[in-house]
Write an enzyme that holds these catalytic residues in place. Structure first.
Site, short mmCIF file in Angstrom:
data_model
loop_
_atom_site.label_atom_id
_atom_site.label_comp_id
_atom_site.label_asym_id
_atom_site.label_seq_id
_atom_site.Cartn_x
_atom_site.Cartn_y
_atom_site.Cartn_z
N ILE A 143 52.23 72.11 25.12
CA ILE A 143 52.94 72.96 24.16
C ILE A 143 52.50 74.41 24.26
CG2 ILE A 143 53.25 73.42 21.69
CD1 ILE A 143 53.31 70.41 21.22
N ASP A 175 34.32 76.72 25.26
CA ASP A 175 34.35 75.74 24.19
C ASP A 175 34.62 76.47 22.88
OD1 ASP A 175 33.87 73.77 22.28
OD2 ASP A 175 32.13 72.95 23.33
N LYS A 212 38.07 84.83 14.32
CA LYS A 212 36.98 85.79 14.19
C LYS A 212 36.79 86.62 15.46
CE LYS A 212 33.98 85.96 11.35
NZ LYS A 212 33.70 86.91 10.25
N SER A 217 49.53 73.50 14.01
CA SER A 217 49.10 72.45 13.08
C SER A 217 49.92 71.18 13.34
CB SER A 217 49.25 72.96 11.64
OG SER A 217 48.71 72.03 10.72
N LYS A 227 44.00 69.41 9.95
CA LYS A 227 45.18 70.26 9.94
C LYS A 227 45.45 70.85 8.55
CE LYS A 227 46.16 69.93 14.30
NZ LYS A 227 45.84 71.08 15.19
N ILE A 263 57.13 65.76 20.23
CA ILE A 263 57.65 66.58 21.32
C ILE A 263 57.58 65.77 22.61
CG2 ILE A 263 57.43 68.75 22.59
CD1 ILE A 263 58.18 69.09 19.63
#
Length: 313
Positions: A32, A80, A140, A173, A191, A220
């Site tokens: 996706i 990571d 961040k 999400s 989520k 999907i």
């Protein structure tokens, strides 16, 4: 493998709307997220995709670059998302080599099927660390660049933006937690946290010009997730339970991404765009005796249960 345009992007979008912009995407080698980035690159953006598998990430970056002649796509593997310092370094390299970070897609995720009594604390923590902490670390690491981009590419909704848009983030999400999904308690918890995070970013960073939204894909087709988390029989049955009577395609997630990042999405902030063909609305439908949507289409009256329609009504 290079894709035809119609496989990852609708024809309604104008070429060049993301010229001289840069998109930063975690989980960018996935089915996706790679389509989302590919669509952005086709429309003018350069990109930096982040992943843990070096070979897979670098190969996908080369593949995405075929979407537009002259495109620059960095594939940064061995990163990571659970480690903030790794993402800070990746963002710094992206901005240094490509010039900026204008759009962010927080798409890294982890999932497996298990009931809550089968999930250890460590297993739950693993999913939370990838989905929630990973999304937070992505935010961040890139927020300073997004603030700079938002200030540079201000939009007022009335006048056409002279140099396009910027300063926008999308969190990927799911709809699992809307009505509850068996075998997915851990991901539902994660989520829900991602959704809450996006709203907080909207409220706190919106005054700086940032927009923060969520895309929640439904089933999907032809994705790694569907292959890993469903059986052959399950995939055959899935379309029947979706109001649109089919699974979605990565193009439809990419189109939603372009919408939110483009001039068309200027006034959308703190929202969740569900792209699932209506799937989550049928999660609570009785899938036993009254098969969806066959029973609804038959015109038959419910019989054999205490809660059936009375003949006088």
């Amino acid at each position: 493998m290079p894709m035809e345009k119609h496989e990852y992007l609708s024809n309604v979008w104008k070429d060049g709307i993301f010229d001289n912009k840069v998109v930063f995407c975690t989980g960018g080698a996935g089915s996706i997220c790679s389509a989302q980035v590919r669509a952005m690159v086709h429309l003018g953006a350069n990109a930096c995709i982040i992943g843990r598998n070096v070979e897979k990430t670098e190969n996908m970056a080369k593949d995405i670059a075929t979407a537009r002649k002259g495109a620059k796509v960095l594939g940064l593997g061995a990163v990571d998302v659970r480690k903030p310092e790794a993402l800070v370094a990746a963002a710094e390299r992206c901005a240094k080599e490509l010039g900026s970070i204008d759009f962010v897609i927080a798409g890294a995720a982890g999932n497996f099927l298990a009931t809550i009594d089968q999930i250890s604390s460590n297993a739950l923590k693993s999913v939370m660390d990838i989905d929630v902490l990973g999304s937070y670390n992505t935010l961040k690491a890139t927020l300073p660049y997004l603030v700079e981009s938002a200030a540079k590419y201000k939009v007022d909704g009335k006048t056409p933006p002279k140099a396009g848009t910027g300063g926008r983030i999308i969190f990927i999400s799911a709809t699992l937690h809307y009505s509850g999904t068996p075998l997915q308690s851990h991901v539902s918890i994660a989520k829900a946290g991602v959704d809450a995070m996006s709203v907080s970013v909207c409220i706190e960073q919106g005054p700086k010009g940032i927009t923060s939204n969520v895309i929640a894909p439904g089933p999907i087709a032809d994705t790694e997730g569907m292959a890993r988390l469903s059986t052959d029989d399950g995939r055959k049955e899935t379309p029947r339970l979706i109001p649109n009577q089919r699974m979605g395609y990565v193009k439809e997630i990419a189109d939603a991404t372009v919408y939110l990042f483009s001039d068309a999405g200027n006034y959308v902030n703190g929202e969740t765009i569900v792209v699932d063909g209506g799937s989550w609305h049928t999660q609570a439908i009785d899938k036993g005796s009254f098969k969806y949507p066959d029973f609804l289409l038959s015109g038959d009256t419910v019989t054999g249960v205490a809660g059936m329609k009375k003949s006088k009504l």
